[in-house]
Structures are given as structure tokens and as C-alpha cells.
Scaffold this motif. Structure first.
Motif, short mmCIF file in Angstrom:
data_model
loop_
_atom_site.label_atom_id
_atom_site.label_comp_id
_atom_site.label_asym_id
_atom_site.label_seq_id
_atom_site.Cartn_x
_atom_site.Cartn_y
_atom_site.Cartn_z
N PHE A 120 0.84 -1.18 0.00
CA PHE A 120 0.00 0.00 0.00
C PHE A 120 0.88 1.24 0.00
CE2 PHE A 120 -2.61 3.22 2.26
CZ PHE A 120 -3.65 3.29 1.35
N GLU A 121 1.00 1.87 -1.16
CA GLU A 121 1.88 3.03 -1.30
C GLU A 121 1.32 3.97 -2.36
OE1 GLU A 121 5.39 1.92 -4.11
OE2 GLU A 121 5.00 0.14 -2.89
N ALA A 122 1.89 5.16 -2.42
CA ALA A 122 1.44 6.14 -3.42
C ALA A 122 1.58 5.54 -4.81
CB ALA A 122 2.26 7.42 -3.30
N GLY A 123 0.53 5.69 -5.61
CA GLY A 123 0.53 5.13 -6.95
C GLY A 123 -0.17 3.79 -7.06
N SER A 124 -0.53 3.22 -5.91
CA SER A 124 -1.25 1.95 -5.95
C SER A 124 -2.69 2.17 -6.42
CB SER A 124 -1.28 1.30 -4.56
OG SER A 124 0.02 0.99 -4.11
N PHE A 125 -3.15 1.29 -7.27
CA PHE A 125 -4.53 1.36 -7.75
C PHE A 125 -5.15 -0.02 -7.57
CE2 PHE A 125 -8.01 1.14 -10.72
CZ PHE A 125 -8.59 2.40 -10.63
N GLY A 140 -7.41 -6.74 -6.98
CA GLY A 140 -6.36 -6.58 -7.97
C GLY A 140 -5.60 -5.30 -7.71
N GLU A 141 -4.28 -5.33 -7.86
CA GLU A 141 -3.46 -4.15 -7.56
C GLU A 141 -2.47 -3.89 -8.69
OE1 GLU A 141 -0.10 -2.57 -4.35
OE2 GLU A 141 -0.81 -4.63 -4.30
N VAL A 142 -2.37 -2.63 -9.08
CA VAL A 142 -1.33 -2.22 -10.03
C VAL A 142 -0.72 -0.93 -9.51
CG1 VAL A 142 -2.40 -3.27 -12.05
CG2 VAL A 142 -2.99 -0.92 -11.44
N ILE A 143 0.50 -0.65 -9.94
CA ILE A 143 1.17 0.59 -9.58
C ILE A 143 1.24 1.46 -10.84
CG2 ILE A 143 3.26 1.64 -8.64
CD1 ILE A 143 1.81 -0.15 -6.67
#
Length: 225
Positions: A120-125, A140-143
């Protein structure tokens, strides 16, 4: 059916399953798909149809013993073993304790769910796929780089929702900023989310919310109306 034709047919069967599970499959095609993993270099459609004709239904086929199965022309030891495995495996699966799923009843709970996710960080979608009870089936996670547009392809979201049998979706973006305000949500982002909504609506899959998180605060499109 020639070797190349049979190979292409097997591939198409598997792609159909990956895309839509067993939706649209005839009973003989279910058996055919299974047999492709036990019988190589042979057209297994006639074997699948013969097996169904012999036993009368999928249920009775999967109840059959090894000795009964090998009486069908084309079904050898490997295929018989695969088919007889289905019943005990299904029994084990249905009897196994099920992991409790996280239920989402508010945007705050959706935020809590993604905050507990790894990375979980800045840019995570994140894309949260939910069932009919609003329980999380998958996250689902993408940066992505902020300003480069949202990393969403409506077609891919629809395909993933169908594959996971999801009935609703929530999108969450983790931005790198201070307190988030309504004016901080890009209209282009909202347009992308609406394009997904237009694609999922005919399939009775609902886009419930789009949430933007910035440090200690968040804004919910649903709550903002």
C-alpha cells in the motif's frame, strides 16, 4: 479431425473455459475438456459423446467406477482415473473449512481493506471484486504514475469480473498528497470509471464506488454523489 485441427479445437475449448467458465458449454464439451488432459493426439469429442450416451448424464458419468468407464471405447486408464477423481475431490472441496470473506458495507471499510493489502503506497490502484453479499472475492493491484491516466481497460475489468463471478466492483486509488478534496479528483479519472460502468452495466455488474485516498483522508464518489 486431423492432429492440427484437434490441437486448435482443444485450445479453443480451454480459452472458452478461461473466459466464461462453463457457461455455454454442452455436457459433452465438459467431458471433452476433461479428456483433453488425459488423452493426447486424438479427437476426444466422439469419446465424450459416447461416454455420455453410455451413462446418460454428467452426474452418472462422474459416479461411474473405473471398471465401468474403461468399457467406453477410447477411455483408458488415465482418462478413467481423471474422471473417477472428480467425485472425491469435490467432496473434499465442499467439506473444507471456508475462509471468512471481508464484507464491504461502506467506503470506510473499502479503504480499510486496501490499507491491509501488501504494497500500500502512493501510486497503488486497486480493483475490489465483490459477490452478491458485497464480500471481497479478489483485490487486484497495479502501480501507476499519477498523471498518466488510470490503469484501467474496461474489457479487462469485465473479463476479470466474469471470471471471478463478481457482481460489483469498487476502485480505490492511493494518491501521494495531503488532505484530499473534491477538486483534487480529475474529471478524466471519473470519465474512465464511467466507461467501465457502461461496459459492466449490461452484464448486471455494478460499479459501486471510486475512492481516492491521500494519506489520512479519502474522498468517495458514491458519498459525494
Amino acid at each position: 479431425m486431423t492432429g492440427d485441427t484437434a490441437t486448435g479445437h482443444r485450445k479453443r475449448l480451454r480459452q472458452r473455459f478461461l473466459k466464461n467458465r462453463l457457461n455455454g458449454f454442452h455436457d459433452y464439451e465438459v467431458v471433452e475438456l476433461l479428456l483433453t488432459y488425459a488423452i493426447t493426439r486424438r479427437d476426444v469429442k466422439p469419446v465424450a459423446k459416447a461416454a455420455l450416451k453410455r451413462f446418460g448424464s454428467l452426474h452418472k458419468l462422474f459416479e461411474a467406477t473405473r471398471d465401468e468407464l474403461v468399457t467406453v471405447d477410447g477411455i483408458g486408464e488415465n482418462a478413467a482415473l481423471l474422471l473417477t477423481l472428480l467425485k472425491p475431490l469435490t467432496k473434499e472441496y465442499l467439506g473444507a473449512p471456508r475462509k471468512k470473506r471481508f464484507r464491504i458495507t461502506s467506503s470506510e471499510e473499502a479503504v480499510a481493506a486496501v490499507k491491509s493489502a501488501a504494497g500500500f503506497e502512493a501510486g497503488s490502484f486497486y480493483t475490489l471484486y465483490l459477490n452478491t453479499k458485497n464480500e471481497i472475492l479478489y483485490i487486484g493491484e497495479v502501480i501507476h504514475e499519477y498523471g498518466a491516466g488510470l490503469p484501467i481497460e474496461p474489457k479487462e475489468v469485465v473479463e476479470a469480473a466474469i471470471a471471478k463471478n463478481a457482481k460489483s466492483i469498487i476502485f480505490v486509488r492511493r494518491a501521494g498528497c495531503g488532505k484530499v478534496e473534491r477538486k483534487g479528483v480529475d474529471e478524466k479519472e471519473v470519465a474512465v470509471i464511467k466507461s467501465v460502468e457502461a461496459a459492466t452495466d449490461p452484464l448486471d455488474i455494478t460499479v459501486l464506488d471510486y475512492i481516492v485516498i491521500c494519506n489520512g483522508s479519502y474522498i468517495s464518489a458514491c458519498e459525494e454523489g
